[in-house]
Design an enzyme around this catalytic site. Structure first.
Site, PDB file in Angstrom:
ATOM      1  CG  ASP A 446      -1.828   1.151   1.338  1.00  0.00           C
ATOM      2  OD1 ASP A 446      -2.717   1.252   0.473  1.00  0.00           O
ATOM      3  OD2 ASP A 446      -1.670   1.965   2.265  1.00  0.00           O
ATOM      4  CD  GLU A 483      -2.126   2.306  -3.470  1.00  0.00           C
ATOM      5  OE1 GLU A 483      -3.294   2.607  -3.771  1.00  0.00           O
ATOM      6  OE2 GLU A 483      -1.734   2.250  -2.282  1.00  0.00           O
TER       7      GLU A 483
END
Length: 782
Positions: A446, A483
């Site tokens: 993330d 990401e």
């Protein structure tokens, strides 16, 4: 995410090389009296239990040790700064007890809790601490849910219990399981230099392999529950089975299904027993659905321990919400304990997580974890929620500015100092733990651009952590997915440091495909580039098409159904005045905002969802879809639904049943068609022998039609055409390969079952009239 030495007589003969360079020259550096036959102390303990018998979850329970050598009083690091006064002390009485334990100075490695020859060893890093106290809770078996029992405090002597920057102690005769533990840590009270020590708080060990808190997810009666580490040396090793085999699917052949463990089965419509709904075991029960859909990898939203009730600890606009996504990590080693069945706690959660992985692997489905190493749950300086890192050594664990204030590149109040050597090793140890202990297949990181920043927040060209992950031997078999952006504007799509291993969530794929399918002008060339594998981004060094994780929909943002039903986000229920969530959704409501009974609009939306899905599954690269899109789940226009433990996020199995024969059928058939045809998953980027573009109108900005043929070496070519115009397009069909004819497999303009015919519909002529907002797939067959 929108809203993170030398040791004598011990089992560990050597220390990791990392700490040889980063530990400071403490009083016992190189001292060899820490394990086997060092001095044994009989410790007399004085307990203060709550007179009312109240529980640790509801108030601080303070105990003191009669050792005077390094005893310290409670201090407050905030000194007028915002504090965390959510719990109140109650009157207490002193109860004398004199358990006689053999206490050894202990050993510095491994960090966390370990079983050694002389007992149970505890070791924790803190470079700037001046005093450390180990806190133990010995609850009665069966009452661990309430965290009952007296808190025993053992003050560590820096002359005996410290090596470099690591504090340690070993206790003989301590139970091998069912013990809760944490630390009080004190240190400099200088806010401007980045310190946030507060010894009134019992902290979670960053290396705790299990964490206990409340037992039931969302239990409001326990919303102020504390979290403590625990361990289990009594249970037998998990039985993976004699015939167990770890799947090793090529990245080019993956079809990823992004899903939330709890939301997948918590709804009553799942038909599961209430004790296993929303649990790891619940996922096992629904594996047949995943197989029927055709995916072969699940990407689990965060499963590290987090506090789902963190928003409810104080009055605020979001205090009605429950964090169901989990992007707010308390500990990087412990599986989310409230995903255990029947409130089973952390030990059961660990075992059941392994059962889930084993069951998924037995059916050929890989397990990828969405991991949050960019920030933690501890929030900001205005409203801190100190549970671990902040109170252990804020200056080491978090990025700070020159004034000692927290930097915020995560959007969540703090940013983990990922490339500090100690923090980097913590992250690597965590990743290795999930691979060796839980057998996961990979990780999606993330806000991974945070991992590319130095301690001062500046971007690094060759981030040590990113390189270490790519080169690590234990992680070498894992899928690693970034990401490639953060909330500080470091957008690295196509340029994420990769060492030819890292894949990326391709945000440009998402945006360009959304724009083209909904009918935007001047994006045909970009759409063609994306479905062909985004060579403009990834054709560098030894990178491959599969390093592009293609997606149209992910957990944050609109669902697929909402993408074709709303022009604007509708996030009023989030309590932030509609200011949260992205405004750049590239969505189109097809003529009406929200739900409607208009048959023509509903039909258009159905076509558009099929168009998106077909484009995704025929694209070069690795496709990823979102849980629920296979039946058309709606969140009613909420594009940032992280805080709703309701049908907004939950998989609705009754709606799946209602759409099994049409919408789900199409989605499943197309996924399986991709698996069956290698032309959609090339190992290398497409050459002119692999694809023919039927296009002589590239420079026409108003053109919204694209057709091309993917060539199969055996002659089974596949023709695809996408019409994003609002009118029919009559297209000339190319001549099929020798001795073959075109058969229509897909036309999204048709209803089920005609929209997908596996054997194909014959008698395709030289032309085909493609309906507005629709797409076709033809296959060359004998």
């Amino acid at each position: 995410m929108l809203h993170q030495l030398s040791l004598c007589g011990s089992k560990i003969a050597t220390q990791p090389t990392l700490f040889a360079s980063v530990v400071s020259g403490g009083n016992n550096a190189g001292h060899c009296s820490f394990a086997g036959n060092s001095s044994v102390r009989d410790v007399r303990l004085k307990f203060m239990k709550q007179a009312s018998g109240s529980k640790l979850n509801n108030e601080h329970v303070v105990f003191s040790e009669t050792m005077d050598r390094a005893k310290h009083g409670t201090t407050n690091a905030y000194r007028g700064r915002p504090q965390e006064g959510v719990l109140e002390e109650e009157s207490s009485k002193v109860i004398e007890s004199r358990p006689s334990w053999k206490i050894f100075p202990g050993q510095a490695f491994p960090l966390g809790v370990s079983e050694v020859d002389s007992g149970i060893n505890f070791a924790i890093f803190s470079q700037h601490a001046t005093a450390v106290t180990l806190c133990l809770v010995l609850p009665e078996r069966g009452n661990i849910d309430a965290l009952d029992g007296g808190l025993i405090e053992m003050v560590l002597d820096p002359d005996l219990n410290k090596t470099g920057d690591i504090w340690h102690i070993c206790i003989e005769d301590l139970p091998r399981s069912n013990v809760l533990y944490g630390y009080r840590i004190d240190g400099p009270q200088d806010w401007g230099k980045g310190h946030r020590f507060d010894s009134s708080i019992v902290l979670v060990d960053p290396y705790a392999k299990l964490v206990e808190g409340r037992r039931y997810f969302g239990d409001i009666s326990m919303k102020l529950s504390k979290f403590l580490g625990t361990y289990d040396f009594d249970s037998l090793p998990f039985d993976w089975g004699e015939n167990y085999k770890l799947p090793n699917i090529s990245e080019k052949d993956l079809v990823i299904y992004e899903m939330n463990v709890r939301a997948f089965t918590i709804d009553e419509s799942s038909g599961l027993d209430s004790n296993i709904r929303g649990s790891y075991l619940g996922v096992i029960e629904k594996i047949p659905h995943l197989l029927e859909l055709g995916i072969n990898a699940v990407e689990l939203l965060p499963v590290f321990e987090f506090d789902e009730l963190e928003f409810q600890r104080r009055p605020n606009p979001r205090c009605h919400m429950i964090n169901t996504w989990g992007y707010s990590t308390i500990n990087f080693f412990a599986p989310m304990s409230r995903y255990a069945s029947a409130g089973g706690g952390s030990v059961n959660a660990s075992r059941e997580f392994k059962q889930m992985v084993k069951a998924l692997h037995s059916t050929g489905i890989e397990v990828i974890l969405d991991v949050v190493y960019n920030h933690t749950n501890e929030a900001d300086d205005a409203n801190p929620y100190t549970t671990s890192f902040r109170g252990i050594d804020n200056k080491v664990y978090y990025m700070l500015d020159e004034n000692g204030q927290l930097l915020n590149f995560s959007g969540c109040g703090n940013t983990l100092n990922c490339n500090h050597p100690v923090v980097m090793e913590l992250i690597l140890d965590s990743l290795r733990h999930w691979v060796t202990e839980y057998h996961v297949n990979g990780f999606r990181f993330d806000l991974a651009s945070v991992l590319c920043r130095g301690s001062d927040g500046s971007p690094l060209n060759a981030p040590p952590l990113i390189r270490a992950i790519a080169k690590d031997a234990v992680l070498s078999r894992c899928k690693i997915i970034a990401e490639p952006w953060d909330c500080g504007g470091l957008y690295l799509v196509g340029s994420f440091p990769n060492w030819d291993r890292w894949a990326e969530w391709n945000g440009k794929y998402r945006d360009d495909v959304r724009k083209f399918i909904k009918g935007d002008s001047d994006v045909k060339g970009s759409f063609a580039t994306r479905v062909a594998g985004s060579s403009d981004l990834y054709r560098v060094n030894k990178r491959r098409p599969y390093h592009s994780i293609n997606f149209v929909i992910a957990h944050d943002g609109f669902t697929l159904r909402d993408l074709v039903s709303y022009n604007f986000k509708h996030n009023e229920a989030n309590g932030e005045g509609g200011n949260d969530g992205s405004n750049d959704n590239f969505s189109w409501n097809c003529g009406f905002e929200g739900e409607t009974d208009d048959a023509s609009i509903r039909a258009l939306r159905s076509r558009q969802m099929k168009n998106f899905h077909l484009a995704l599954m025929i694209s070069q690269g690795t496709p990823m879809m979102l849980m629920g899109d296979e039946y058309g789940h709606t969140r009613n226009g909420n594009n940032n639904s992280y805080g709703h433990d309701t049908a907004i996020n939950n998989f609705l199995w009754d709606q799946l049943d209602a759409r099994k024969s049409d919408h789900f059928r199409f989605f499943s058939k197309v996924i399986k068609y991709r698996h069956a045809h290698e032309v959609f998953s090339h190992e290398s980027f497409l050459s002119k022998n692999d694809i023919t573009w039927h296009e002589d109108n590239w420079n026409n900005q108003d053109s919204k039609f694209l057709a091309f043929t993917l060539h199969d070496k055996s002659g089974g070519d596949i023709y695809l055409a996408f019409n994003a115009h609002d009118y029919f397009v009559k297209v000339l069909i190319p001549t099929p390969p020798k001795k073959r004819k075109w058969f229509r497999v897909v036309d999204t303009n048709f209803g089920s079952p005609d929209d997908f015919v596996l054997d194909g519909v014959p008698s395709i002529g030289n032309t085909y009239n493609i309906a507005p907002y629709s797409s076709i797939l033809l296959e060359a067959k004998f």
